[in-house]
Design a protein around this motif. Structure first.
Motif, PDB file in Angstrom:
ATOM      1  N   PHE A 147       1.111  12.787   9.723  1.00 40.18           N
ATOM      2  CA  PHE A 147       2.509  11.824   9.037  1.00 40.18           C
ATOM      3  C   PHE A 147       3.738  12.541   8.531  1.00 40.18           C
ATOM      4  N   HIS A 148       4.735  12.220   8.815  1.00 39.32           N
ATOM      5  CA  HIS A 148       5.981  12.828   8.199  1.00 39.32           C
ATOM      6  C   HIS A 148       6.749  11.944   7.643  1.00 39.32           C
ATOM      7  N   ILE A 149       7.075  11.986   6.449  1.00 36.42           N
ATOM      8  CA  ILE A 149       7.715  11.003   5.730  1.00 36.42           C
ATOM      9  C   ILE A 149       8.885  11.894   4.765  1.00 36.42           C
ATOM     10  N   THR A 150      10.279  11.210   5.082  1.00 35.60           N
ATOM     11  CA  THR A 150      11.324  11.749   4.900  1.00 35.60           C
ATOM     12  C   THR A 150      12.301  10.473   4.022  1.00 35.60           C
ATOM     13  N   LEU A 151      12.997  11.005   2.921  1.00 33.30           N
ATOM     14  CA  LEU A 151      13.828  10.005   2.260  1.00 33.30           C
ATOM     15  C   LEU A 151      15.421  10.755   2.336  1.00 33.30           C
ATOM     16  N   ASP A 152      16.116  10.246   3.258  1.00 34.66           N
ATOM     17  CA  ASP A 152      17.531  10.745   3.398  1.00 34.66           C
ATOM     18  C   ASP A 152      18.674   9.703   2.811  1.00 34.66           C
ATOM     19  N   GLY A 153      19.042  10.014   1.614  1.00 35.63           N
ATOM     20  CA  GLY A 153      19.913   9.080   0.895  1.00 35.63           C
ATOM     21  C   GLY A 153      18.875   7.855   0.512  1.00 35.63           C
ATOM     22  N   ASN A 154      19.249   6.628   1.087  1.00 35.46           N
ATOM     23  CA  ASN A 154      18.403   5.308   1.024  1.00 35.46           C
ATOM     24  C   ASN A 154      17.649   5.123   2.103  1.00 35.46           C
ATOM     25  N   LEU A 155      17.544   5.905   3.058  1.00 39.07           N
ATOM     26  CA  LEU A 155      16.869   5.519   4.530  1.00 39.07           C
ATOM     27  C   LEU A 155      15.497   6.315   4.188  1.00 39.07           C
ATOM     28  N   LEU A 156      14.184   5.386   4.286  1.00 40.97           N
ATOM     29  CA  LEU A 156      12.935   5.966   4.295  1.00 40.97           C
ATOM     30  C   LEU A 156      12.374   5.956   5.601  1.00 40.97           C
ATOM     31  N   THR A 157      11.915   7.147   6.278  1.00 45.74           N
ATOM     32  CA  THR A 157      11.641   7.288   7.356  1.00 45.74           C
ATOM     33  C   THR A 157      10.212   7.686   7.391  1.00 45.74           C
ATOM     34  N   ILE A 158       9.357   7.140   8.234  1.00 43.15           N
ATOM     35  CA  ILE A 158       7.633   7.281   8.266  1.00 43.15           C
ATOM     36  C   ILE A 158       7.575   7.512   9.867  1.00 43.15           C
ATOM     37  N   SER A 159       6.979   8.751  10.340  1.00 45.27           N
ATOM     38  CA  SER A 159       6.620   8.997  11.649  1.00 45.27           C
ATOM     39  C   SER A 159       5.559   9.622  11.819  1.00 45.27           C
ATOM     40  N   SER A 160       4.995   9.720  12.994  1.00 53.60           N
ATOM     41  CA  SER A 160       3.599  10.502  13.257  1.00 53.60           C
ATOM     42  C   SER A 160       3.481  11.029  14.425  1.00 53.60           C
ATOM     43  N   GLU A 161       2.879  11.827  14.923  1.00 49.55           N
ATOM     44  CA  GLU A 161       2.453  12.565  15.973  1.00 49.55           C
ATOM     45  C   GLU A 161       1.178  13.075  16.135  1.00 49.55           C
ATOM     46  N   SER A 194      -4.695  12.371  25.023  1.00 48.23           N
ATOM     47  CA  SER A 194      -4.019  11.233  24.395  1.00 48.23           C
ATOM     48  C   SER A 194      -2.826  11.898  23.532  1.00 48.23           C
ATOM     49  N   TYR A 195      -1.823  11.029  23.792  1.00 51.78           N
ATOM     50  CA  TYR A 195      -0.772  11.479  22.730  1.00 51.78           C
ATOM     51  C   TYR A 195      -0.114  10.242  22.096  1.00 51.78           C
ATOM     52  N   GLN A 196       0.001   9.964  20.878  1.00 50.69           N
ATOM     53  CA  GLN A 196       0.545   9.167  20.026  1.00 50.69           C
ATOM     54  C   GLN A 196       1.539   9.370  19.216  1.00 50.69           C
ATOM     55  N   SER A 197       2.464   8.657  19.221  1.00 49.60           N
ATOM     56  CA  SER A 197       3.670   8.676  18.042  1.00 49.60           C
ATOM     57  C   SER A 197       4.489   7.556  17.648  1.00 49.60           C
ATOM     58  N   PHE A 198       4.968   7.611  16.713  1.00 50.12           N
ATOM     59  CA  PHE A 198       5.809   6.165  16.225  1.00 50.12           C
ATOM     60  C   PHE A 198       6.853   6.774  15.285  1.00 50.12           C
ATOM     61  N   GLN A 199       7.834   6.308  14.699  1.00 49.87           N
ATOM     62  CA  GLN A 199       8.829   6.346  13.805  1.00 49.87           C
ATOM     63  C   GLN A 199       9.104   4.942  13.408  1.00 49.87           C
ATOM     64  N   ARG A 200       9.118   4.691  12.166  1.00 48.38           N
ATOM     65  CA  ARG A 200       9.557   3.359  11.401  1.00 48.38           C
ATOM     66  C   ARG A 200      10.656   3.728  10.549  1.00 48.38           C
ATOM     67  N   SER A 201      11.738   3.218  10.157  1.00 48.21           N
ATOM     68  CA  SER A 201      12.715   3.603   9.093  1.00 48.21           C
ATOM     69  C   SER A 201      12.947   2.433   8.319  1.00 48.21           C
ATOM     70  N   PRO A 238      17.516   0.023  -1.110  1.00 49.14           N
ATOM     71  CA  PRO A 238      18.567  -0.384  -1.886  1.00 49.14           C
ATOM     72  C   PRO A 238      19.190   0.881  -2.370  1.00 49.14           C
ATOM     73  N   LYS A 239      20.416   1.336  -2.638  1.00 50.90           N
ATOM     74  CA  LYS A 239      20.949   2.399  -3.017  1.00 50.90           C
ATOM     75  C   LYS A 239      20.819   2.713  -4.609  1.00 50.90           C
ATOM     76  N   ASN A 240      20.819   3.872  -4.869  1.00 53.25           N
ATOM     77  CA  ASN A 240      20.692   4.295  -6.330  1.00 53.25           C
ATOM     78  C   ASN A 240      19.718   3.621  -6.975  1.00 53.25           C
ATOM     79  N   VAL A 241      18.499   3.031  -6.532  1.00 52.79           N
ATOM     80  CA  VAL A 241      17.465   2.561  -6.991  1.00 52.79           C
ATOM     81  C   VAL A 241      16.129   3.381  -7.296  1.00 52.79           C
ATOM     82  N   VAL A 242      15.961   4.073  -6.376  1.00 47.86           N
ATOM     83  CA  VAL A 242      14.896   5.010  -5.910  1.00 47.86           C
ATOM     84  C   VAL A 242      14.775   5.966  -6.905  1.00 47.86           C
TER      85      VAL A 242
END
Length: 151
Positions: free
Chosen positions: A69-83, A101-108, A112-116
């Motif tokens: 898993f790769h998890i990032t928070l850029d501003g208020n955009l949370l992105t979860i991806s996996s490979e 086999s190769y599996q990957s996904f990305q969900r963003s 809310p701004k200035n809440v986290v």
């Protein structure tokens, strides 16, 4: 038993006149509305719950490892991806069968701004589910209504 000639307008039938089209247009065949991407790969299902103190995110991703898993928070955009890549070799150079086999996904998700509270985000992977806890800043937490005494 009697036969009724079908003319497309029979009102006495217990089914819709468009029953055939209705059958083929149901959710079972509507891949775009479910967890499928435009590349026809499966996206994991996600649960997002907001509590008074935080956001809880659950991602169903069985068969993965926490390192996938790769998890990032850029501003208020949370992105979860996996490979994940899996290779099984039965014979080294002149293989008679090789499976991979190769599996990957990305969900963003847009939070809310200035809440986290970015510094306190925690992620844990167990039993095929990735759990994220995203705490809210103190000033963003809902407070109980203040009772004002009448003098």
């Amino acid at each position: 038993m009697s036969l009724t000639k079908w003319n497309g307008n029979n009102r006495n039938l217990p089914v819709s006149p468009n029953w055939f089209e209705d059958f083929w247009n149901r959710d079972l065949f509507n891949w775009n509305d479910k967890n499928f991407s435009s590349t026809e790969t499966t996206l994991p299902s996600v649960n997002v719950k907001e509590t008074a103190n935080d956001y809880k995110v659950e991602v169903a991703a069985p068969g993965m490892n926490k390192e996938d898993f790769h998890i990032t928070l850029d501003g208020n955009l949370l992105t979860i991806s996996s490979e994940k890549k899996v290779e099984n070799n039965e014979e080294k150079d002149n293989y008679t069968r090789k499976e991979f086999s190769y599996q990957s996904f990305q969900r963003s998700f847009e939070l809310p701004k200035n809440v986290v509270n970015e510094e306190e985000i925690k992620a844990k992977y167990e039993s095929g589910v990735l759990h994220l806890t995203i705490p809210k800043k103190e000033e963003a937490k809902k407070k109980a209504p203040k009772k004002i005494e009448v003098l």
